[in-house]
Design a protein around this motif. Structure first.
Motif, PDB file in Angstrom:
ATOM      1  N   ALA A 241       8.490 -15.148   5.329  1.00 43.93           N
ATOM      2  CA  ALA A 241       7.683 -15.977   4.426  1.00 43.93           C
ATOM      3  C   ALA A 241       8.448 -17.221   3.992  1.00 43.93           C
ATOM      4  CB  ALA A 241       7.290 -15.167   3.195  1.00 43.93           C
ATOM      5  N   THR A 242       7.685 -18.276   3.670  1.00 45.03           N
ATOM      6  CA  THR A 242       8.245 -19.414   2.939  1.00 45.03           C
ATOM      7  C   THR A 242       8.123 -19.071   1.464  1.00 45.03           C
ATOM      8  OG1 THR A 242       7.492 -20.948   4.619  1.00 45.03           O
ATOM      9  CG2 THR A 242       7.946 -21.874   2.430  1.00 45.03           C
ATOM     10  N   VAL A 243       9.251 -19.042   0.766  1.00 47.00           N
ATOM     11  CA  VAL A 243       9.237 -18.609  -0.630  1.00 47.00           C
ATOM     12  C   VAL A 243       9.218 -19.819  -1.565  1.00 47.00           C
ATOM     13  CG1 VAL A 243      10.496 -17.352  -2.426  1.00 47.00           C
ATOM     14  CG2 VAL A 243      10.449 -16.468  -0.074  1.00 47.00           C
ATOM     15  N   VAL A 244       8.272 -19.786  -2.503  1.00 44.97           N
ATOM     16  CA  VAL A 244       8.250 -20.775  -3.576  1.00 44.97           C
ATOM     17  C   VAL A 244       8.718 -20.034  -4.833  1.00 44.97           C
ATOM     18  CG1 VAL A 244       6.837 -22.380  -4.910  1.00 44.97           C
ATOM     19  CG2 VAL A 244       6.324 -21.973  -2.475  1.00 44.97           C
ATOM     20  N   GLY A 245       9.934 -20.362  -5.275  1.00 42.96           N
ATOM     21  CA  GLY A 245      10.536 -19.657  -6.407  1.00 42.96           C
ATOM     22  C   GLY A 245      10.309 -20.416  -7.692  1.00 42.96           C
ATOM     23  N   VAL A 246       9.992 -19.662  -8.755  1.00 42.45           N
ATOM     24  CA  VAL A 246       9.776 -20.248 -10.085  1.00 42.45           C
ATOM     25  C   VAL A 246      10.800 -19.639 -11.032  1.00 42.45           C
ATOM     26  CG1 VAL A 246       8.153 -20.367 -12.028  1.00 42.45           C
ATOM     27  CG2 VAL A 246       7.291 -20.519  -9.678  1.00 42.45           C
ATOM     28  N   ASP A 247      11.362 -20.468 -11.905  1.00 43.94           N
ATOM     29  CA  ASP A 247      12.189 -19.928 -12.990  1.00 43.94           C
ATOM     30  C   ASP A 247      12.286 -20.974 -14.096  1.00 43.94           C
ATOM     31  OD1 ASP A 247      14.076 -18.291 -14.499  1.00 43.94           O
ATOM     32  OD2 ASP A 247      14.446 -17.251 -12.598  1.00 43.94           O
ATOM     33  N   VAL A 248      12.829 -20.563 -15.227  1.00 42.99           N
ATOM     34  CA  VAL A 248      12.924 -21.476 -16.381  1.00 42.99           C
ATOM     35  C   VAL A 248      13.838 -22.653 -16.044  1.00 42.99           C
ATOM     36  CG1 VAL A 248      12.421 -19.816 -18.206  1.00 42.99           C
ATOM     37  CG2 VAL A 248      14.743 -19.977 -17.314  1.00 42.99           C
ATOM     38  N   PRO A 249      13.609 -23.817 -16.697  1.00 42.47           N
ATOM     39  CA  PRO A 249      14.449 -24.983 -16.392  1.00 42.47           C
ATOM     40  C   PRO A 249      15.945 -24.708 -16.551  1.00 42.47           C
ATOM     41  CG  PRO A 249      12.507 -25.669 -17.611  1.00 42.47           C
ATOM     42  CD  PRO A 249      12.455 -24.175 -17.560  1.00 42.47           C
ATOM     43  N   SER A 250      16.347 -23.844 -17.500  1.00 42.35           N
ATOM     44  CA  SER A 250      17.787 -23.586 -17.672  1.00 42.35           C
ATOM     45  C   SER A 250      18.378 -22.835 -16.467  1.00 42.35           C
ATOM     46  CB  SER A 250      18.036 -22.807 -18.964  1.00 42.35           C
ATOM     47  OG  SER A 250      17.338 -21.587 -18.917  1.00 42.35           O
ATOM     48  N   ALA A 251      17.545 -22.234 -15.629  1.00 47.70           N
ATOM     49  CA  ALA A 251      18.039 -21.535 -14.429  1.00 47.70           C
ATOM     50  C   ALA A 251      17.824 -22.377 -13.166  1.00 47.70           C
ATOM     51  CB  ALA A 251      17.324 -20.195 -14.287  1.00 47.70           C
TER      52      ALA A 251
END
Ligand code: NAD
Length: 456
Positions: A241-251
């Motif tokens: 898969a092509t992964v679209v990762g989300v996380d908080v701006p501090s990470a």
């Protein structure tokens, strides 16, 4: 790439117990003796050894199972040869139509349990009780659950035992489930009841690449920068898969490093902000033409007994773990960015099943994730979108490393495997839900907890 599935020295007791001297001491003192769990590595067979297949008279599943295991190149035998070592037992109990017929399970399993290799697998297949034509049949099929949960507690040596209810008409749609439950990818999943075909059995793809089943798919993973989310991103990427990762701006730094390693895409956004659903949807639409797999992994704890709970500890936990996943899901569905053959996967917790002192906020949010599966799986079946969740138990991550030592040690040992699971164990379970051949796997909450005693 860092090696997946290995956390050296996170559990020093298990490490010592597996050394020759440590193992002797552990045995002499009768201390917990956690087995070494085998995990899958790329290039390894789906099932490493022979599967013995048996059936109660009148079963409808043994034939389809044999055929589907052959397509997975799994060696199947229907008779035991003397001294043959077995990796797995599969028993088709769909033909059991009343309590007396249940003895077929005992007759099949008892003489063969001593022939099983370490890390063995036992899978019992049945008909969903509500699809049975008579009361005695429904009762007998429901009884299978007690058998599998008990054998899971007895089998030892890293073995696992599961029950799979296969809906009528879904007989040909169980290959990805067999591959997962019979192979090492289910190392920390035991004592589970899985339903296949609960909403019918939409035809899966004609052929799926066994090594890279997610080729051409786009997977959104929230909380992807570390812990379980990082493992999910790595496993889905490994599977193509092509992964679209989300996380908080501090990470954002860690997230971007990981996504560039996986040739994925990073979206640094706090999922609870009002514009998060739009920002995520816009990136998926313009960068990737939509999304196929959505994994709601981001989660927080703000533990306090309810008598001491502050409003913000409650609100933040429920909003990150439940409110935001719901808003993001609805936004992707409304815009048809997630559509036919889509997968929605929640990350619940055994606390959401059993409850936990000091976690009323967290357990509420995680029970709500199960509610999301219940509410959406039927609603989205006509759109051929599946909805499932994992409920992890004690998983070795930075979150559990921060626990007080005694609570951590108890959490690790209070399950049939005598050890914590690894992030990769949760990720492999999610990859099974995401697999294009899992189109009939919907409405499930599968615990990845080594059969934890909590909420069992
Ligand atoms: P973790 O704290 O290591 O990782 C959670 C990730 O989510 C972090 O990267 C964090 O930055 C991200 N995140 C938090 N709030 C966010 C927000 N508002 N927007 C975007 N990202 C956000 O935790 P983990 O142990 O890897 O847990 C992952 C999931 O598994 C969580 O949902 C957790 O509740 C669940 N879980 C974990 C365990 C366990 O034993 N570790 C057990 C049961 C369930």
């Amino acid at each position: 790439m860092r090696e997946m599935g290995h956390t050296p020295m996170r559990d020093p007791y298990r490490f010592l117990a597996q050394t020759p001297v440590g193992n002797r001491v552990v045995k002499q003192l009768g201390l917990p003796n956690p087995p070494r769990l085998q995990r899958w590595t790329p290039g390894a067979p789906v099932v490493d050894g022979t599967v013995l297949l048996g059936s109660a008279d009148g079963g409808r599943l043994a034939g389809p199972v044999a055929a589907q295991l052959r397509t997975l190149a799994v060696p199947v035998s229907q008779e035991t040869e003397a001294a043959q070592r077995l990796r797995a037992l599969v028993f088709d109990a769909s033909g059991v139509t009343g309590p007396a017929g249940l003895v077929a399970l005992q007759e099949f399993c008892t003489p063969r349990l001593r022939s099983l290799e370490p890390n063995a697998r036992v899978v019992v297949l049945g008909t969903p009780p509500d699809a049975c034509g008579s009361t005695p049949a429904a009762v007998a099929q429901r009884a299978l659950e007690g058998f599998t949960r008990s054998l899971a507690k007895e089998i030892g040596h890293g073995g696992t035992v599961q029950l799979v209810y296969v809906g009528v008409g879904a007989e040909q749609a169980i290959s990805s489930t067999l591959a997962f439950l019979l192979g090492p990818k289910s190392a920390y999943v035991s004592g589970q009841v899985v339903r296949v075909g609960a909403f019918g059995a939409p035809a899966g793809p004609a052929a799926v690449d066994l090594e890279q089943p997610l080729t051409g798919k786009v997977a959104l993973v929230t909380g992807a920068s570390r812990g379980i989310g990082e493992a999910i991103a790595r496993v889905l990427s490994r599977d193509g898969a092509t992964v679209v990762g989300v996380d908080v701006p501090s990470a954002a730094g860690d997230l971007e490093t990981l996504m560039s390693e996986l040739t994925g895409d990073a979206v640094a956004v706090d999922i609870t902000t009002s514009d998060a659903p739009t920002r995520i949807a816009d990136r998926l639409r313009h960068g990737h033409g939509g999304v196929d797999v959505v994994v709601h992994n981001a989660g927080i704890t703000r533990d306090k007994k309810l008598a001491n709970m502050q409003a913000d500890g409650w609100t933040a936990t429920v909003d990150v773990n439940l409110g935001a996943p719901l808003r993001i899901t609805e936004s992707l569905l409304e815009q048809h960015l997630l559509d036919a053959d889509g997968r929605i996967i929640g990350v619940s917790s055994i606390a959401g099943i059993a409850g936990n002192a000091g976690q009323a906020n967290y357990a509420t949010s995680k029970a709500g994730v199960i509610g999301l599966v219940d509410a959406l799986s039927g609603r989205l079946a006509p759109r051929r979108i599946t909805v499932n969740a994992v409920a992890p138990g004690f998983i070795e991550t930075p979150m559990t490393a921060r626990m007080p030592m005694v609570i951590r040690e108890v959490g690790r040992r209070m399950n049939s495997m005598g050890q914590g699971g690894l992030p990769v164990d949760v990720a492999e379970t999610i990859a099974w839900f995401a697999n294009p051949s899992s189109s009939a796997v919907s409405g499930n909450v599968v615990r990845v907890c080594g059969q934890s005693l909590l909420g069992a």
